[in-house]
Design an enzyme around this catalytic site. Sequence first.
Site: not given
Lengths: 380, 297
Positions: A121-122, A124, A156, A242
Amino acid sequence: MDLAYTPQEEEFRTELREWLARVLPGLPERPDPLDWPGRRAYDTTWQRMLYDAGYADLQREATPTQHLIFLEETERAGAPYVGANFVGLLHAGPTIAAEGTPEQQERWLPPILRGDEVWCQGFSEPEAGSDLASLRTKAVRDGDHYVVTGSKIWTSHAEVADWCELLVRTTPVTPDTPKHKGITWLAMPMDAPGITVRPLRTLAGSTEFAEMFLDEVRVPVANRVGAENDGWRVTMVTLSFERGTAFVGEVVACRRTLAEVAREARTNGTWDDPAVRRQLGRLNAEFMTLWRLTQWNVSEAQKTGGVPGVGGSVFKLRYSHARQELYDTAAEVLGPDAFDLDHDWTLDRLSSLSYTIAAGTSQIQQNIVAERILGLPKGR
Amino acid sequence: MDFQLTADQRALRQGVRDLLARRFDREALRAAVDAGGELDRDLWRALGEAGFFALRLPEAEGGVGLGLPEAVLLFEEAGRALLPGPLIDTHLAAGEVKGAAEGEVVVTAPYGHFVEHLGDADVIVRADKDALNGAMKVRSVDPLTPLTRLSRRTPYPYPPEAVLLTAAEQVGTAARTLDLAVQHACERVQFGQPVGGFQAVKHLCAQMLVRVETARTAVYAAAVTGTAVERAAAKLLADEAAVRNARDCLQVCGGMGFTWEADVHLHLKRAWVRAGRGPSKAEAEEELAAALLGDPA
């Protein structure tokens, strides 16, 4: 109000238990936490086993209660965590399922479910944390490609990922274009030229996060999910609903740890201190109720199709704090062992420090709860 | 698994809320304060007619035939409205004491060192003949709950169901003080904006909501499972939610919160008194700790 599981739900549980008992002994040895290719191989092997057994896509194929049972039982059985498949299964995948074209879904979803491809995931950036929408990584259109330049942080599994779900700025912020309006969602292949990944060491000594530097990386326009400049909404579609299942495994694990801490206290004599005993009792009330709150949220999702993300905020505020208290109490019980990094609880105590920061700090969560649930005015 | 209110349960909750809004509005509340918590017998009978006391009595015995999950919804509403009186003791006496189910009589019972609403009570239960020897009326900290202090601690334990219903009342106070705080924070303007726009105030209110949701879940779960350990958790979290929310509400309301005129002190004082019923905080925590050494969940 009913906490009993239906016969169908119990049948799902029984079959799952039997399957876990059959396959878990055949798993390879867990790799060293610093061996990233080894961890990827381990996590994707597990995902493939889930796929072959029909448990890979519970997010879409099972009810929220079955999903809860799956997470509860796999945790109890000591099965592997979602690990390197986290972003693919729980964010990028659901986003593509909700907003992607049929071609995009066909290209990206099956490899995620089979464990063939890993996503990172890019989102932040060094200057865009809590204020994510102020992100500055820039994408300029050049024919049928975007040319992307900037930097990302807290990515991550970046070292071992095949794809990155990337948020970029396609329209600069102006008085007429608010920061949320100029963002676009791209799937970036991690083998593209111009990507540099540098591991980021956390205070726990681990390196699951990375910084990522992007220097004129070319990403096909066909890899854009949703419209240009609509990436903020595309991202929030997945984040805002969710099924209440986000922390199921962790709450089960915390309850087990709490019972272990109590037994350790009994063994080493700290149990005789009423202050320690009462703190353990308090934590029992806390985690017992967090489990009930999970069941409440899952039941709500079962009825309505999803729990508003704000309900998740209430849970996360309480849980992240309780988790830190649990490991502080464990340290009190451990005494001298609490300074030994070879004790699991010492490392877990360190990693618990991220819980009130990651995925929206407690302060941001409180703003969300106050403004979106309680209706307090926006302000400073 | 379906851990959500059923349509009937939602309707029941709404029905009680409407009844209390009609029969015990703010004017009636302040009149009760002025009367030192003296009970309105017409209201008591109206509660009886609405099934408040007979709720869990089997239909064959003239009751409503519902269970603890429904009862906690009722008592949460009673707590929210600050309804005075020995509601729990009378509810528990339905079917045992003639007239209790119908709201014809007021039943009270001692707990710890106290008995509530002795002056209004027609019947006192869980008490020996000499229980009231040497008992003295005190100037009660809670203007809605007259308290009589016993010369010695009652030997009778507080019934488990009463512990849970008290926790439900505490959830009502926690929820209501959150409403009062939010209302004040939206209306009160300082430094050119509603004070609820300031993060320091927002965060107090957000934590109040977290306490309400957590305590309510614990109470509902304890009502469904009926286990002692879940009841202890409900007691612990509900007392904390009620007292801390009332304190935070007072803080959000600022100077107004410190006046007699504002209702928040009535909630805080009531929450203090309710927290004194049944097991102490220490006893509840010890019970919860002991449970950790048994079946590890």
